[in-house]
Design an enzyme around this catalytic site. Structure first.
Site, PDB file in Angstrom:
ATOM      1  N   GLU A   1      12.042  42.183  13.606  1.00 14.41           N
ATOM      2  CA  GLU A   1      11.058  41.323  14.400  1.00 14.41           C
ATOM      3  C   GLU A   1      11.990  40.722  15.622  1.00 14.41           C
ATOM      4  O   GLU A   1      12.819  39.692  15.561  1.00 14.41           O
ATOM      5  CB  GLU A   1      10.518  40.025  13.955  1.00 14.41           C
ATOM      6  CG  GLU A   1       9.705  40.546  12.449  1.00 14.41           C
ATOM      7  CD  GLU A   1       8.726  39.315  12.176  1.00 14.41           C
ATOM      8  OE1 GLU A   1       7.589  39.703  12.521  1.00 14.41           O
ATOM      9  OE2 GLU A   1       9.085  38.306  11.815  1.00 14.41           O
TER      10      GLU A   1
ATOM     11  N   HIS B   1      12.592  34.807   7.822  1.00 15.72           N
ATOM     12  CA  HIS B   1      11.991  34.684   9.112  1.00 15.72           C
ATOM     13  C   HIS B   1      12.917  34.134  10.267  1.00 15.72           C
ATOM     14  O   HIS B   1      13.564  33.048   9.964  1.00 15.72           O
ATOM     15  CB  HIS B   1      10.569  34.168   9.087  1.00 15.72           C
ATOM     16  CG  HIS B   1       9.588  34.283  10.067  1.00 15.72           C
ATOM     17  ND1 HIS B   1       9.726  33.885  11.448  1.00 15.72           N
ATOM     18  CD2 HIS B   1       8.683  35.448  10.425  1.00 15.72           C
ATOM     19  CE1 HIS B   1       8.840  34.280  12.202  1.00 15.72           C
ATOM     20  NE2 HIS B   1       8.181  35.003  11.728  1.00 15.72           N
TER      21      HIS B   1
ATOM     22  N   GLU C   1      11.868  31.847  12.317  1.00 13.71           N
ATOM     23  CA  GLU C   1      11.624  30.696  12.709  1.00 13.71           C
ATOM     24  C   GLU C   1      12.419  29.706  11.532  1.00 13.71           C
ATOM     25  O   GLU C   1      12.544  28.671  11.400  1.00 13.71           O
ATOM     26  CB  GLU C   1       9.950  30.459  12.649  1.00 13.71           C
ATOM     27  CG  GLU C   1       9.535  30.827  13.768  1.00 13.71           C
ATOM     28  CD  GLU C   1       7.999  31.460  13.804  1.00 13.71           C
ATOM     29  OE1 GLU C   1       7.317  31.352  12.654  1.00 13.71           O
ATOM     30  OE2 GLU C   1       7.557  32.072  14.635  1.00 13.71           O
TER      31      GLU C   1
ATOM     32  N   GLY D   1       1.840  37.800  13.052  1.00 10.55           N
ATOM     33  CA  GLY D   1       1.495  36.512  13.127  1.00 10.55           C
ATOM     34  C   GLY D   1       0.194  36.086  13.598  1.00 10.55           C
ATOM     35  O   GLY D   1      -0.956  36.123  12.761  1.00 10.55           O
ATOM     36  N   GLY D   2       0.027  35.817  14.840  1.00 10.53           N
ATOM     37  CA  GLY D   2      -1.058  35.278  15.549  1.00 10.53           C
ATOM     38  C   GLY D   2      -2.319  36.122  15.273  1.00 10.53           C
ATOM     39  O   GLY D   2      -3.252  35.544  15.125  1.00 10.53           O
TER      40      GLY D   2
ATOM     41  N   ASN E   1       1.123  36.980   8.630  1.00  8.99           N
ATOM     42  CA  ASN E   1       1.837  35.694   8.237  1.00  8.99           C
ATOM     43  C   ASN E   1       1.140  34.666   8.920  1.00  8.99           C
ATOM     44  O   ASN E   1       1.179  34.579  10.198  1.00  8.99           O
ATOM     45  CB  ASN E   1       3.198  35.905   8.752  1.00  8.99           C
ATOM     46  CG  ASN E   1       4.013  34.568   8.697  1.00  8.99           C
ATOM     47  OD1 ASN E   1       3.549  33.663   8.239  1.00  8.99           O
ATOM     48  ND2 ASN E   1       5.226  34.471   9.355  1.00  8.99           N
ATOM     49  N   TRP E   2       0.440  33.858   8.263  1.00 10.84           N
ATOM     50  CA  TRP E   2      -0.124  32.594   8.899  1.00 10.84           C
ATOM     51  C   TRP E   2       0.652  31.638   9.357  1.00 10.84           C
ATOM     52  O   TRP E   2      -0.115  30.613  10.064  1.00 10.84           O
ATOM     53  CB  TRP E   2      -1.405  32.167   8.042  1.00 10.84           C
ATOM     54  CG  TRP E   2      -2.837  32.910   7.775  1.00 10.84           C
ATOM     55  CD1 TRP E   2      -2.910  34.398   8.606  1.00 10.84           C
ATOM     56  CD2 TRP E   2      -3.828  32.837   7.264  1.00 10.84           C
ATOM     57  NE1 TRP E   2      -4.027  34.646   8.071  1.00 10.84           N
ATOM     58  CE2 TRP E   2      -4.675  33.761   7.327  1.00 10.84           C
ATOM     59  CE3 TRP E   2      -4.496  31.423   6.439  1.00 10.84           C
ATOM     60  CZ2 TRP E   2      -6.044  33.922   6.851  1.00 10.84           C
ATOM     61  CZ3 TRP E   2      -5.559  31.665   5.820  1.00 10.84           C
ATOM     62  CH2 TRP E   2      -6.341  32.691   6.286  1.00 10.84           C
ATOM     63  N   LYS E   3       1.758  31.687   9.031  1.00  9.37           N
ATOM     64  CA  LYS E   3       2.741  30.518   9.508  1.00  9.37           C
ATOM     65  C   LYS E   3       1.983  29.113   9.057  1.00  9.37           C
ATOM     66  O   LYS E   3       1.423  29.197   8.046  1.00  9.37           O
ATOM     67  CB  LYS E   3       3.051  30.733  10.766  1.00  9.37           C
ATOM     68  CG  LYS E   3       3.679  31.902  11.383  1.00  9.37           C
ATOM     69  CD  LYS E   3       4.182  32.140  12.583  1.00  9.37           C
ATOM     70  CE  LYS E   3       4.696  33.640  12.924  1.00  9.37           C
ATOM     71  NZ  LYS E   3       5.385  33.848  14.132  1.00  9.37           N
TER      72      LYS E   3
ATOM     73  N   SER F   1       4.334  40.114  18.299  1.00 13.63           N
ATOM     74  CA  SER F   1       3.012  40.280  19.109  1.00 13.63           C
ATOM     75  C   SER F   1       2.211  41.633  18.940  1.00 13.63           C
ATOM     76  O   SER F   1       1.666  42.296  19.898  1.00 13.63           O
ATOM     77  CB  SER F   1       3.606  40.263  20.533  1.00 13.63           C
ATOM     78  OG  SER F   1       4.053  39.014  20.975  1.00 13.63           O
TER      79      SER F   1
ATOM     80  N   GLY G   1       5.229  35.726  19.064  1.00 12.71           N
ATOM     81  CA  GLY G   1       4.373  34.612  19.614  1.00 12.71           C
ATOM     82  C   GLY G   1       4.437  34.587  21.192  1.00 12.71           C
ATOM     83  O   GLY G   1       4.010  33.519  21.820  1.00 12.71           O
TER      84      GLY G   1
HETATM   85  P1  PGA Z   1       3.444  37.369  16.375  1.00 11.47           P
HETATM   86  O1  PGA Z   1       4.440  36.832  15.031  1.00 11.47           O
HETATM   87  O2  PGA Z   1       2.730  38.504  15.637  1.00 11.47           O
HETATM   88  O3  PGA Z   1       2.522  35.862  16.387  1.00 11.47           O
HETATM   89  O4  PGA Z   1       4.254  37.322  17.525  1.00 11.47           O
HETATM   90  C1  PGA Z   1       5.052  37.656  14.449  1.00 11.47           C
HETATM   91  C2  PGA Z   1       5.887  37.309  13.266  1.00 11.47           C
HETATM   92  O5  PGA Z   1       6.475  36.166  13.592  1.00 11.47           O
HETATM   93  O6  PGA Z   1       5.904  37.701  12.173  1.00 11.47           O
END
Ligand code: PGA
Length: 246
Positions: free
Chosen positions: A161, A93, A95, A227-228, A9-11, A206, A167
């Site tokens: 998650e 998600h 967020e 994510g990251g 997920n590149w967000k 993470s 993150g």
């Molecule tokens: P992260 O994000 O790997 O940067 O912790 C995970 C996500 O939100 O899917």
């Protein structure tokens, strides 16, 4: 047998120049023994799908609107995502739940729309730190599943998650992950019957090359939502490798 899924997920990260990461990912994993998905920001979906065309890499979206069309300025329908080349969409998600006040009912409506429109829906659930510290993790997950899951399990993926692990560099322990994934699997089986056994449950929060193999060894973990560490192929390709050999 559930086919494992490594999803990135590149967000709100990535421009056209970053599509080179996808070319490198395809070159690194031409025929992986697991599914491989990247969800770039919406403006890149069409170009990403063109890059991935004919390869093992699938392209998804990070959100959708529940309605098929209409007066919803700035929103994107499932048909538009599919038309652009997406095969999956993340819904609910944390967020989105936090930044856009998305309720379980909204998440369910989006998941229903995604599946009706031919996409796989990745429904996210997870507890906050305060909820975990209050000993409410499993109750929170149960309520989110009960409120957010669509009626049909055939095109469904669930992502666990923990909000406090996203993150932050803090990863849930393997015991914590195993407890929640086992709980989700029981819920899916009770809710959907045998079809619940086929729903993949991903861990997210993470996930990195260094911790992926341990996480993928936990029972009922069918892959990761990253994510990251999905932004750079140098970081994501080893995670795919760890999953493919898990
Ligand atoms: P992260 O994000 O790997 O940067 O912790 C995970 C996500 O939100 O899917």
């Amino acid at each position: 047998m559930r086919r494992k899924l490594a999803a990135g997920n590149w967000k709100m990260n990535g421009l056209g120049a970053d599509l080179a990461e996808l070319t490198a990912l395809i070159a690194a994993h031409p025929g992986p023994a697991c599914d491989m998905l990247i969800c770039p920001p919406a403006p890149l979906i069409h170009r990403a799908a063109a890059v991935a065309d004919g390869s093992a890499l699938m392209i998804g979206a990070q959100d959708c609107h529940p309605a098929p069309h209409g007066a919803h300025t700035g929103d994107i329908s499932v048909a538009m995502l599919a038309d652009a080349g997406a095969t999956h969409v993340i819904v609910g998600h944390s967020e989105r739940r936090a930044d856009h006040a998305e309720s379980d009912a909204t998440v369910r409506a989006k998941a229903e729309a995604a599946i009706a429109g031919g996409l796989l829906a990745i429904v996210c659930v997870g507890e906050s730190l305060a909820e975990r510290e209050a000993g409410r993790t499993l109750d929170v997950i149960t309520a989110q599943l009960a409120g957010s899951l669509p009626a049909d399990a055939t095109a469904l993926v669930v992502a666990y998650e923990p909000v406090w692990a996203i993150g932050t560099g803090k990863v849930a322990t393997l015991e914590q992950i195993g407890a929640v994934h086992g709980h989700i699997r029981r819920h899916l089986t009770e809710h959907f019957g045998p079809a619940g056994q086929d729903v993949r449950v991903l861990y997210g929060g993470s996930v990195k090359a260094g911790n992926a193999a341990g996480i993928f060894g936990v029972p009922d973990v069918d892959g990761a939502l990253v994510g990251g560490a999905s932004l750079k192929t140098a970081d994501f390709a080893p995670i795919v490798e760890a999953l493919a050999s898990a």
